[in-house]
Design an enzyme around this catalytic site. Structure first.
Site, PDB file in Angstrom:
ATOM      1  N   CYS A  30     -27.084  13.287  24.435  1.00 38.87           N
ATOM      2  CA  CYS A  30     -28.393  13.853  24.135  1.00 38.87           C
ATOM      3  C   CYS A  30     -28.745  15.022  25.038  1.00 38.87           C
ATOM      4  O   CYS A  30     -28.617  14.934  26.265  1.00 38.87           O
ATOM      5  CB  CYS A  30     -29.471  12.777  24.304  1.00 38.87           C
ATOM      6  SG  CYS A  30     -29.120  11.257  23.389  1.00 38.87           S
TER       7      CYS A  30
ATOM      8  N   ASN B  94     -35.497  14.087  21.648  1.00 42.44           N
ATOM      9  CA  ASN B  94     -34.141  14.472  21.267  1.00 42.44           C
ATOM     10  C   ASN B  94     -33.934  14.294  19.773  1.00 42.44           C
ATOM     11  O   ASN B  94     -34.891  14.127  19.011  1.00 42.44           O
ATOM     12  CB  ASN B  94     -33.124  13.634  22.052  1.00 42.44           C
ATOM     13  CG  ASN B  94     -33.147  12.173  21.640  1.00 42.44           C
ATOM     14  OD1 ASN B  94     -34.215  11.594  21.420  1.00 42.44           O
ATOM     15  ND2 ASN B  94     -31.985  11.555  21.522  1.00 42.44           N
TER      16      ASN B  94
ATOM     17  N   CYS C  62     -32.848  11.812  18.145  1.00 45.23           N
ATOM     18  CA  CYS C  62     -33.160  10.470  17.620  1.00 45.23           C
ATOM     19  C   CYS C  62     -34.487   9.937  18.102  1.00 45.23           C
ATOM     20  O   CYS C  62     -34.790   8.776  17.878  1.00 45.23           O
ATOM     21  CB  CYS C  62     -32.062   9.487  18.005  1.00 45.23           C
ATOM     22  SG  CYS C  62     -30.443   9.941  17.468  1.00 45.23           S
TER      23      CYS C  62
ATOM     24  N   GLU D  73     -35.612   9.049  21.042  1.00 44.41           N
ATOM     25  CA  GLU D  73     -35.707   8.035  22.095  1.00 44.41           C
ATOM     26  C   GLU D  73     -35.613   8.611  23.505  1.00 44.41           C
ATOM     27  O   GLU D  73     -35.856   7.907  24.480  1.00 44.41           O
ATOM     28  CB  GLU D  73     -34.637   6.947  21.910  1.00 44.41           C
ATOM     29  CG  GLU D  73     -33.276   7.233  22.503  1.00 44.41           C
ATOM     30  CD  GLU D  73     -32.381   8.068  21.605  1.00 44.41           C
ATOM     31  OE1 GLU D  73     -31.169   8.126  21.850  1.00 44.41           O
ATOM     32  OE2 GLU D  73     -32.912   8.656  20.635  1.00 44.41           O
TER      33      GLU D  73
ATOM     34  N   ALA E  19     -26.535   3.249  15.110  1.00 54.71           N
ATOM     35  CA  ALA E  19     -25.995   2.975  13.777  1.00 54.71           C
ATOM     36  C   ALA E  19     -24.488   2.814  13.780  1.00 54.71           C
ATOM     37  O   ALA E  19     -23.952   2.002  13.017  1.00 54.71           O
ATOM     38  CB  ALA E  19     -26.392   4.092  12.811  1.00 54.71           C
TER      39      ALA E  19
END
Length: 821
Positions: free
Chosen positions: A222, A434, A436, A438, A622
């Site tokens: 990230c 970022n 995603c 988080e 995922a």
């Protein structure tokens, strides 16, 4: 199995190998009875000249296509996949000899990797014989079929001919070695890291799994950046995006500073084209650098909603319109202030400004932002602003929610909650998250924020009786923090600004996966008070021991450079920032405040020094969730049976916990087709007990407050943020607005994708269905159904790669944050 059995199959061509010997090792440990059907179905795909690899694929696919009928086929498919890997890498045909050859060839694997330019010379610092002896080949049996397939396709090193050079245990040992070579006792530490990963107790982020031990240690998943309002920095940002994407990093990019369309340019007395064309350039760069097969570069833009061009920004993900003013690859998120949310609640006015005229707003938050924003609003009403727009805050929020429903963008995130609760905000304002949602870190022209992530598999920390093994979990958290801290020193980000940030802040993000699975195995519905309390207890424990481990590392190795002046230096822990947020917001944060551990003694240790600026972040997981064989992040199961597409392939997800429960009741065989026909939703199946229906809901059946409450309980203890997917059955816009307002009220920092339940489902194609009963149809339709039922028999077709066309498809598959996995 006998030769006679093989000859009874419809095999019409001579097989180039002895099939019986090829599959026999996989058919042990209670799987023997599946051999005849496996060979019969696999043989349908054979042809003259078929090679060994294609035979392996046919066998694996024959097993995989039957998983929905019997979960034992998953174990069989996984074992067949492992045997194929052993043949490719070790040249052996059975598990016993593979275990021996793994150790025998370990040194050759490392030597070949170093000489071939794939592995670093630093791998020579280890005692290869000792590490070979520590390998645990038996842990290969922990993988599901999806898990072993995903691991090998995504993370295994390959030679120039694209042939794998690693078996699974080599991958884990390579990663462990790549993260321990700076230790005083590298062999001992590498083995301890290896044992955790090999047992699937925790798994690092994808970039680490790909690049640990390599010549270039590009280990970060990230990156966070900000784009400055000048052409030189815009150009540099494009270049940096390309470099970071090539290094398999996912990027969050704040673009609020870019002046609005029509804003004056003083150097040549012309007018700005605004941010949108530049965002399209970035989008094209992302599309150009994306590399399929392992990981793909990806990016999310962040913009505050007072920007004059915010409406055009919201349209970036719409299908219609000028393609040069759309972003087909990059994602979008909105960064909302508490001031805006209060105006939504009060149905007040909202003003949009040109950042060129309001340059200080982007770095203000909380009460300071509210005060300055109102001053600008007053100036606008007094005619003292060059340009502005005015609309009802509630109407703009409604537009966001409508866009979120239609295009899954922009994601909703909250600026003040992030900044006020940040313990590392002494180095600047956090202007976005970022890819995603988080990771929450500050950036500037000299710093591209870097975060290094790992996720603990909670399901692997359950004891035989179903309770959590707290000692084991403590060990995983403590060791995981050390592994991530080592990563910072070994990491080689591709741009200087990222290296600068990494070395001075040592930001890491330890998360969890498998939360929904431990709910199931404890007998709790996802949206139940018992689940909320367990999520709270687990995340308090993880947070406590992560902070404790970082404090211990600070004593051993020294505090991070920017510790002085941070919230940590004042003895704050994440829980304490809830009070700070309430004070700034002027209203209660609606989250349970209970706790169980001795935080006061930990605060005293924190005040003395911390090794890392950040510690916790819950990613969507995922892909590594697939490897671990558990539910992803803190999300509920999408459905009890569904198909999932990833870069690694298309896989069937079947909830084995449910199957085991139904087998105990003796009704699995009766209801399995009904579960498939109902798209993994149990609600309409009368034979399934009500308590199981409550426990095994699909994601769209979980109460909306369940998504918010689980995340709020976790966020209470997490210093960064949580990737919170939302799955909603309702399509009422006002109701959805209320859900997101509630998320803000309960202290969530960010949300991720919003998935709406489809109005229609594709017709099933792998079941025999009496539609006159199911749909109440009569006449010709009923007659045709009765005389020509759809067949799912093996004789109907060869076992091509499973399509699972009767299974619902997780909408997240089209929108995965591939770089955080």
């Amino acid at each position: 199995m006998s030769t006679k059995t093989l000859k009874a199959t419809p095999l019409t061509v001579a097989a180039p190998v002895n099939l019986i010997n090829r599959v026999k090792p996989a058919l042990a440990n209670g799987l023997e009875k599946y051999g005849e059907r496996l060979l019969k179905e696999a043989a349908l795909a054979f042809y003259d000249g078929i090679n060994d690899n294609e035979i392996d694929k046919a066998l694996i696919q024959a097993a995989a296509q039957n998983i929905k009928d019997d979960i034992a086929y998953d174990r069989l498919a996984a074992r067949l996949q492992l045997l194929a890997v052993y043949r490719e890498v070790l040249g052996t045909d059975d598990f016993e000899s593979a275990a021996t050859m793994m150790r025998v060839r370990f040194a050759d694997y490392l030597e070949g990797g170093i000489k071939g330019g794939l592995l670093s010379e630093k791998m020579r610092r280890y005692d290869w014989t000792r590490l070979a002896a520590a390998l645990k080949p038996e842990n290969d049996q922990l993988f599901t079929y999806t898990g072993i397939s995903t691991l090998m396709r995504r993370y295994a090193l390959r030679g120039e001919n694209q042939q794998a050079i690693e078996v699974p245990q080599y991958i884990w040992m390579r990663v462990a070695m790549g993260l321990a070579w700076n230790e005083a006792e590298p062999n001992e530490v590498a083995i301890s890291f290896y044992k955790k990963m090999s047992a699937l107790e925790y798994i690092p982020g994808g970039s680490t799994n790909i690049n640990a031990g390599a010549v270039k240690s590009r280990l970060s998943n990230c990156f966070l950046m900000g784009m400055e309002d000048n052409v030189d920095h815009i150009g540099k940002t494009v270049s940096d995006v390309l470099k970071l994407s090539k290094a398999t990093g996912g990027i969050g990019l704040s673009v609020t500073k870019l002046r609005a369309s029509g804003s004056p340019i003083s150097t040549n007395n012309t007018f700005s084209s605004g941010p949108i064309p530049f965002l399209h350039i970035i989008d094209s760069a992302i599309r150009a650098i994306s590399r399929a097969g392992k990981k793909m570069g990806a990016l999310c833009f962040y913009m505050e909603n007072w920007h004059l061009d915010f409406q055009e920004y919201m349209d970036l993900k719409q299908n219609a319109g000028d393609d040069y003013r759309r972003t087909r690859t990059a994602d979008t998120a909105v960064y909302l202030s508490d001031e805006f949310m209060k105006r939504v609640e009060a149905d007040g006015w909202w003003y949009l400004f040109d950042p060129k005229e309001t340059p200080d707003l982007i770095d203000l938050y909380g009460s300071q932002f509210s005060k300055r924003y109102q001053e600008y609003a007053d100036m606008a009403e007094a005619g003292k602003m060059r340009i502005f727009k005015k609309m009802k805050a509630r109407e703009q929020f409604r537009q966001m929610i409508v866009s979120l429903q239609a295009a899954s963008h922009p994601w909703i995130t909250w600026k003040d909650t992030i900044n006020v609760r940040a313990l590392n905000n002494n180095t600047g304002t956090i202007n976005g998250s970022n890819l995603c949602t988080e990771i929450t870190l500050p950036v500037d022209e000299k710093n591209i924020a870097v975060c290094n992530i790992m996720s603990i598999n909670l399901a692997r920390h359950l004891s035989v009786g179903g309770g959590l093994d707290w000692d084991k979990l403590k060990d995983s958290v403590t060791l995981g923090i050390r592994q991530l801290d080592n990563l910072v020193d070994i990491n080689e980000p591709p741009v200087a600004e990222a290296m600068n940030f990494d070395s001075h802040n040592r930001a890491i993000g330890l998360g969890v996966m498998g939360l929904a699975e431990i709910f199931e195995r404890r007998g709790f519905a996802y949206d139940s008070p018992e689940a909320y309390n367990l999520a709270d207890e687990v995340m308090e424990f993880v947070s406590y021991h992560a902070i404790s481990a970082s404090a211990d590392l600070a004593v051993e190795r020294g505090e991070y450079d920017n510790f002085a002046g941070s919230g940590w230096s004042k003895g704050y822990v994440p829980y304490d920032t809830l009070d700070v947020l309430e004070k700034e917001r002027g209203e209660r944060v609606l989250v349970d405040r209970s706790f169980k551990l001795d935080w006061e003694s930990l605060r005293a240790r924190v005040r003395q020094g911390m090794r890392n600026a950040t510690l916790l972040a819950i990613a969507p997981t995922a892909n590594i969730g697939l490897v671990a064989g558990t539910s992803t992040g803190i999300d509920p199961r999408f459905a009890q049976i569904f198909s999932r597409n990833t870069l690694g392939g298309k896989y069937l997800e079947l909830n084995f916990n449910l199957v085991k429960e139904l087998e105990k009741l003796g009704i699995w065989e009766e209801v399995k087709d009904d579960i498939l026909a109902s798209y993994g939703n149990l609600e309409s199946i009368e034979k399934i007990p009500a308590e199981l229906k409550a426990m095994y809901k699909d994601s769209f059946s979980v109460k909306p407050e369940g998504f918010v409450e689980v995340a709020a309980r976790a966020q209470k203890w997490v210093d960064q943020a949580i990737s919170r997917n939302m799955y909603l059955e309702t399509r009422d816009t006002d109701e959805i607005m209320g859900i997101y307002i509630r998320a803000w009220q309960q202290g969530l920092k960010t949300t991720y994708y919003l998935h709406m339940k489809p109005r229609h489902n594709a017709e099933q194609s792998t079941l025999k269905v009496n539609k006159s009963n199911v749909l109440g149809k009569k006449g010709f339709g009923a007659a045709m159904t009765a005389t020509a039922p759809v067949s799912s028999s093996a004789e109907a077709s060869a076992p091509a790669e499973p399509t699972y066309s009767a299974c619902p498809v997780d909408p997240q598959e089209r929108a995965q944050c591939d770089s955080c996995q």
